[in-house]
Design a protein around this motif. Sequence first.
Motif, PDB file in Angstrom:
ATOM      1  N   ARG A  17       0.705  -1.163  -0.205  1.00 25.63           N
ATOM      2  CA  ARG A  17       0.180   0.010   0.150  1.00 25.63           C
ATOM      3  C   ARG A  17       1.250   1.057   0.087  1.00 25.63           C
ATOM      4  NH1 ARG A  17      -3.552  -2.823   2.735  1.00 25.63           N
ATOM      5  NH2 ARG A  17      -2.834  -3.014   4.823  1.00 25.63           N
TER       6      ARG A  17
ATOM      7  N   GLN B 129       1.930   2.911  -2.982  1.00 24.96           N
ATOM      8  CA  GLN B 129       0.159   3.240  -4.289  1.00 24.96           C
ATOM      9  C   GLN B 129       0.632   4.083  -4.243  1.00 24.96           C
ATOM     10  OE1 GLN B 129      -2.635   0.500  -2.293  1.00 24.96           O
ATOM     11  NE2 GLN B 129      -2.062  -1.111  -3.818  1.00 24.96           N
ATOM     12  N   GLN B 130      -0.534   5.206  -4.820  1.00 28.95           N
ATOM     13  CA  GLN B 130      -0.604   6.830  -4.484  1.00 28.95           C
ATOM     14  C   GLN B 130      -1.647   7.103  -4.597  1.00 28.95           C
ATOM     15  OE1 GLN B 130       2.143   9.229  -5.133  1.00 28.95           O
ATOM     16  NE2 GLN B 130       2.923   7.310  -5.073  1.00 28.95           N
TER      17      GLN B 130
ATOM     18  N   ARG C  94     -12.883   0.816  -2.219  1.00 30.36           N
ATOM     19  CA  ARG C  94     -11.606   1.260  -2.749  1.00 30.36           C
ATOM     20  C   ARG C  94     -11.694   1.347  -4.098  1.00 30.36           C
ATOM     21  NH1 ARG C  94      -7.131  -2.540  -0.944  1.00 30.36           N
ATOM     22  NH2 ARG C  94      -6.324  -1.840  -2.585  1.00 30.36           N
ATOM     23  N   GLY C  95     -11.856   0.787  -4.871  1.00 32.18           N
ATOM     24  CA  GLY C  95     -12.208   0.256  -6.686  1.00 32.18           C
ATOM     25  C   GLY C  95     -12.970   1.879  -7.253  1.00 32.18           C
TER      26      GLY C  95
ATOM     27  N   GLY D 199      -9.117   6.681 -11.885  1.00 32.78           N
ATOM     28  CA  GLY D 199      -7.904   6.673 -12.538  1.00 32.78           C
ATOM     29  C   GLY D 199      -6.705   5.762 -11.526  1.00 32.78           C
ATOM     30  N   HIS D 200      -5.948   5.748 -11.632  1.00 33.10           N
ATOM     31  CA  HIS D 200      -4.578   4.916 -10.449  1.00 33.10           C
ATOM     32  C   HIS D 200      -4.265   5.177  -9.311  1.00 33.10           C
ATOM     33  CE1 HIS D 200      -2.236   8.554 -11.519  1.00 33.10           C
ATOM     34  NE2 HIS D 200      -1.326   8.366 -10.989  1.00 33.10           N
ATOM     35  N   LEU D 201      -5.376   6.138  -8.867  1.00 32.95           N
ATOM     36  CA  LEU D 201      -4.973   6.270  -7.655  1.00 32.95           C
ATOM     37  C   LEU D 201      -5.918   5.744  -6.290  1.00 32.95           C
ATOM     38  CD1 LEU D 201      -5.209  10.725  -7.649  1.00 32.95           C
ATOM     39  CD2 LEU D 201      -3.513   9.470  -6.920  1.00 32.95           C
ATOM     40  N   GLU D 202      -5.529   5.335  -5.159  1.00 32.60           N
ATOM     41  CA  GLU D 202      -5.862   4.684  -4.263  1.00 32.60           C
ATOM     42  C   GLU D 202      -7.135   5.812  -3.388  1.00 32.60           C
ATOM     43  OE1 GLU D 202      -6.153   1.468  -2.625  1.00 32.60           O
ATOM     44  OE2 GLU D 202      -5.657   0.961  -4.868  1.00 32.60           O
TER      45      GLU D 202
END
Length: 703
Positions: A243, A246-247, A418-419, A423-426
């Motif tokens: 985690r 991740q960003q 969370r989904g 984009g790619h951000l969490e």
Amino acid sequence: MAVATPAAAAGAPAPPGAGLSLVQRALRKLGLVRDIDFALYLPMRYEDETRIVRLADTREGDLAQVEGVVTESEVAFRPRRQLLVNIDDGSDTCQLRFFNFYPSQQKQLEVGARVRVRGEVRGRFIGRTMMHPTVKAAGTSLPDALTPVYSTIAGLAQPVLRREVRSGLARAALDETVPESVGISIDAQEVWDLRRALSFLHYPTPDVAMATLEDRSHPAWQRIKAEELLAQQLSQLQARRERAAQQAPPLRSMTSATSLYAQLMAVLPFGLTGAQQRVGEEITRDLERSIPMHRLLQGDVGSGKTVVAALAAARCIDAGFQCALMAPTEILASQHFGKLVGWLDPLLAERGLRVAWLTGSQKKKERDVMSAAVESGEAALVIGTHAVISEKVRFRRLALAIIDEQHRFGVAQRLALRGKAVGHLEPHLLMMSATPIPRTLAMSYFADLDVSTLDELPPGRTPIVTKLVADHRRDEVVARIQAQLSQGRQVYWVCPLIEESEAVDLRNATETRDELADVLGQPVHVGLLHSRMSTPDKQAVMAAFTANQIQVLVSTTVIEVGVDVPNASLMVIEHAERFGLSQLHQLRGRVGRGAAASACVLLYAPNEAGRVGEAARARLKAMAETGDGFEIARRDLEIRGPGEFLGAKQSGAPLLRFADLETDALLLDWARDLAPRMLDQYPELAQKHVDRWLGTKAEYLKA
């Protein structure tokens, strides 16, 4: 029979049921697929078949193995059909009784046959008997190890399971994964290697002290528990580090007086406690980072978690993003909605924003309007139940997800939330729990989380007096209700079931409501709330109770969390012996929310001997002795164990099978210390260790 196919041995099990025999399917249901699964499937107990004793030397209750000659064998029909067999070993005689038997058994136990039998010896002074003992032909060699007894399921006999476990154990790769330079130090005990420990625990020698096997203090058990705890700590630390890579959107704090955060602080009708301020600062620091927050906010009933969540939401909205708050029930979600709308909606309206409400019971038209507001970004704060994570709900800029009563949500639901990020951000994740987590659980099952604790109750909360009252004293309880009503107070009466069951003779909620209405009379209004009511009806009843239009609310446990009626000063919990400890504490927390002295009456139904079960007695005793949620949680863990305590917190995630968090604290400390060093210095061994112990279950910890 080889069960672990090459694919399974390589960690790639075949599709469920594909070309498998009945035995293989049964083994798979037990989780026995890989060779290592069999090796780690340890016995639940043992039988000692290594020695034969004389009947004359046995005592009442002994589990004994004897050899003797059958002197009598007949089928009797009174009081019921049974096979009665007498054997004589030369020192004394014993009668064997079989209520279920086959012709082959009768033949095996014919007069004159010499047999070896094993069973519990009863009735020593009136003549020894054994009920349904195991029977073998005499003269075969005795084993040199205790016989393992494994937990099994229908269709999988012990001899078959023993054979499969022995085969899997022989094939399993049990090379060391704990680095030699580190080793396992367990007090001054001899340290066993893994293969020796597993082989011993499957087949202990008869000279071992049985107590060391039963209490798991034997060096072989210590080795297994240390390895299991290390695997858990490694997997949790891996999840935390993944985690960290991740960003997430950094949510910079605004300090101006015009910020939503500052304006919310200004309109709150109370000041923050020291604990709320401290926890708020911890959350703020997390939100300002580009690493996704993964924080558990725990606090006892009434400690003010909702306010902390609201302030975190304000931080998120100030930064130009959306926040979602998900609760497990519509009543709890509506409680949050009511509070947060009151605080935030006027402030958001000035900014052209709003609070949205999403639940499964909404009319399609209303849900579509709310969903559109979420997708456009107009809904800066979205509150609801599981409907928040439905496929049709699309967020414009979700950056913070708050999950209340997180232990009620499974992994898949948290992943779905969370989904929803773009984009790619969490999104940052804040999970809240009104069930305080004992220290040992926080160090193990929650090791991948940062934990914030609200350990201070807001001023004005009154202590709750808890009384245990036997069911035959209901009249006294009703008199107490009348006394509270005469002072203008309100009362909860909680029932464990909605309707009568043949299996459990409980007074149902409807009958209780009618009885109380008759006894209390006019103008007292007794309301009814249960889980089968429609959501609008539930909301109408709660609104009437909140407004004091209903003075006594008879309810099932749908009022367990989230309900806040300061005027309610008495809680009666019927059949309290049937509730869990944590649940009792949550229910008790519905009173004592105002300035009035409050009480909780635990109404229990003793059996004919005037007692309740041991576990129920422990729960009731704990409730009467303490109101401290952390002490309640510690005792709850002690009574139920971590599996039940955690509920659906990590649905599917690996629970400890062998280690005990209370008695194995030193091993847990060792595993916590080694895990980061092992991941840094021996990453391949660390991964091999996790794969061995957890297999694919480690994936659940990443949610």
